[in-house]
Design a protein around this motif. Sequence first.
Motif: not given
Lengths: 444, 283, 309
Positions: A295-298, B42, B45-46
């Motif tokens: 879920s963090t990496a998506g 997210n 993070l990115k």
Amino acid sequence: MKKKILSLLIMTAMVIGLLAGCSTKKASPAANTQTTEGNSSGEKEAAGDEEVTLSLVWWGNQTRNDLTQKAVELYMKNNSNVTIKTEFTDWSGYWDKVSTMAAGGNLPDIMQQDYAYINQFQESGQLADLTPFIKDGTIDTTNIPESILDSGKIDGSVYALSLGSNAPMMAYDKEIVEKAGVTIPEQPTIDELYEIGQTIYEKTGVQTYFDGGINYIQYLARTTGSYLFDELAKGTLDSSLLYFNSIAKFSDTDFCIPANLLVEKDPEIVETKPIIDQSTWNDLSFSNQFISVSSTAGRDLGICMWPTTADATTQPEYLKPSMFFSIAETSENKEAAAKFIDWFTNSEEANEILMGERGIPINTEIADFVKSKVDNVTAQVFDFIAKVTEIAEPIDPPSPSGFSEVEELGKKLVETLRYGEINAEDAANQYVTGSKEILEEAAK
Amino acid sequence: MNDYVLKRRVTKVIYHVFTFLFAFVMIYPVLWMALSSFKDTNEILKTAQNLFPEKFTLKNYITGWKGFGGYSFGIFFRNSFIIAGISTIGAVASSAVVAYGFARCDFKLKSLWFSCMLLAMMLPFQVIMIPQYILFNRLGWVGTYLPIIVPQFLGQGFFIFLNIQFIKGIPMDLDEAANMDGCSVYKIFIKIILPLIKPSLVTSAIFSFMWRWDDFLSALIYLSDPLTYPVSYALKMFADPTAGSDWGAMFAMATLSLFPIFVIFLTMQKYLVEGIASTGIKG
Amino acid sequence: MKKNSMSPKRKRTIGQIMNRKEVAGYVFILPFLIGFFGFIILPMLVSFGFSFTRFNILKTPSFIGLQNYITMFTSDATFWKSFGATLYYVVFSVPLRLIMALIVAMLLVKSTKLSGFYRAVYYLPSIIGSSVAVAILWKRMFASNGVINAMLQSTGIPSTIAWLGRTDTAIWTLIILAVWQFGSSMLIFLSGLKQIPVSLYESAKVDGANGIHRFIKITLPMLTPTIFFNLINQIINGFMAFTQSYIITQGAPRDSTLFYTVYMYQNSFAYGKLGYGCAMAWVMVMFVGLITFILFKSQKRWVYYEAER
């Protein structure tokens, strides 16, 4: 002046005596309860509807705290005579808190426990023996595989009940792997991983991560049917050398993520894992992390076992309790605590709330029940665990005292190796001699 | 003369431009955190480099405020106010009193006690944590705010030392004059010294509030009921290295938790301006 | 004093007794004494006692004499490494932080319309303390693709340095963090500056002294008690620094940022060697105590107290 020093010394001695006194005192009621274990079952019937207050402590994040609290509330609703006082904290603070509590003779009735710590707590007599409760059916174990019960066993008695199963896993980025045109076997060998890493780097420019810390050294020892801590105690080099050689083999290449990047892209924290921002295409951890990593990496991630050796004689893959519940020896309500643990493990209503957040339920029927209700990513983990269950060999015994320090030594040597300031052989030698000393010291 | 005015203006402009630019560099990280709290987890993070969120969302504040297991951040904030508020009153008052004793009175063993105070400041909390826990446990204080708050009422080394330095900066003539007029030591302390060390009292108050607000270790050790947790401790629970952290929610609540300290600072710092300087006591 | 107390016959009232400085002193420091004897001295002595034992928190301590101290000095390389890293940190961060704090305090001491705002802004970094948010922030900023490198690149320096990943730069990210959070020292300097009587400056102005002159002749000497206080405190705090190293770098890479207290903490809790941890704590107390002692002795030479004139 001399008088002053003398009085200071006497005072110190008194204080130590006081403390030593209180810890021996602490031990004696523990011994008493063990001998009166027979009586406690007699009290049981009488204790049926009595008001009981239990304390329960765990570590976790928002999700776990919410779910567990919800389950606890349901339990209290169904059992109006039981009040459960919950406490929760973050992982790193947790162990400071419970060891301080233990030092004060103040452990909560039920505590969440980790495989790396269980031995220390048991050795010092902090944990209650759960075997009587399993024998008399308070904790129903009909649908729990023997091997899982064994993982909470020390010297033949069960001191902790697993809350869910876990297995060593390697997660990989499906998209990158596809782009590079490689396939990942269910359990690659180290050499296969090396070649795959090379190909992926050539085709896509994405690097490889290779390490699993002390768990991986144990894993490598298991490929020859050996137990790492036996090797270290004897000063045998085998598995450690294999480990450091493999690390060196990878870190010498340019397709492996360099050490200086691993400080900021720390693989030990889910959010900073190099796989998250595609610095690497893979990550070695345990299966309970798959959901949060995904879920963090998506992105869509694949899942396989940790790399083994080409000439492995035994299967190194194993099932690991993600965490346990154990009951404090000092608890006055062991029976009620055991009942709660039974409900937590074996009831559909509890697990419908918990949804395998602590790992795949150990009760096989409950596991099937939960599986029918989870999403795709979680189902992937269920399938993986099912696959591992078929081939898994029993897990190594709980780690001895001194484990954390040995683990830290390994990490430091790997870092030194990656920075090119030591060769694999020296690293392995230093690791084994260092660990031997640490373990001997810790056993004293 | 015109030249002089021009020069004054230029220096003034330079002063402001410089302080402003420098201020921006200083608060960039804080801004980053505050603005990140409006980003998707997210996205934090990115796109770490972007200051402003691509898509502005309040989601983090909503999930964050919900807290854990039914205990919302409303409760945690209330607890923090209780702990930090009461502790600050205690620490400021008791430290001023003790400081006066050290700075203005001569008594036996004074230097011994002063050294003890410094020694206590040098001892890391982690090593006396266990014995202290045992002590408080024996007193039956574990699980309450007492182990956190009571010691604050018994003088804090840092604030005592700070006040001593300030009291020593006040000319002795003042005390002597008051003494001639028949003032007791206690009266001198209240009527003369206290008003003059206002800056250090205010500084102590700001620090004390901030430190108690940020302190999570004593909460971790001494509190057991989530209903009594302060914000600092609750914030830690967003981060779980193994099971995944909600950074968005953490940033949101961390940003919110800055406000009380910031407001305290803004209201208090005004009083820093009034010191001896404005009263112009020394002639 | 002595004469007073010897004077016979006159019956003293309670008020008079209480007013004797000898007694009043104890009345004033009573809260401290209660706290010290109630909550500090016992745990302190216990921890000192622990330092002579082998002690896993969960087990009973066993007396081993000076063994912990001997191990520390003779065979624990990490001990020396952590000591070195901490010393390096203190030596650079303390002076830099104090100079920064003093300069900014001098800039902000003037009461302009905006000074309240500026003070708040400069204090802001200290407010966020060393929470987990700061740890994430700092790691992100100094990452190889972080803001610092982006800034360097925009000025034409092609930097892709992983600041946290090099043994020579990682500690500087922590030093910069310490310098950045200069707010507390600044606040103390501000209060110190405010205590300097305006009249001194006015008479200096009449004498025709310029800004630099006034700074050296008035500000600096009048500020010495504050400087002294800040120095002592920052040194103590510097050696006790924990969170920065613990949450940001965890000692990586290769122990170059492993602070003394972090190593002490690891020993006490993670490694189950509370005795060794306590011994380390006391070694540090001795060391810092010695430095503090020397500084206190040096006070006479350079610290100027109005009250002692």
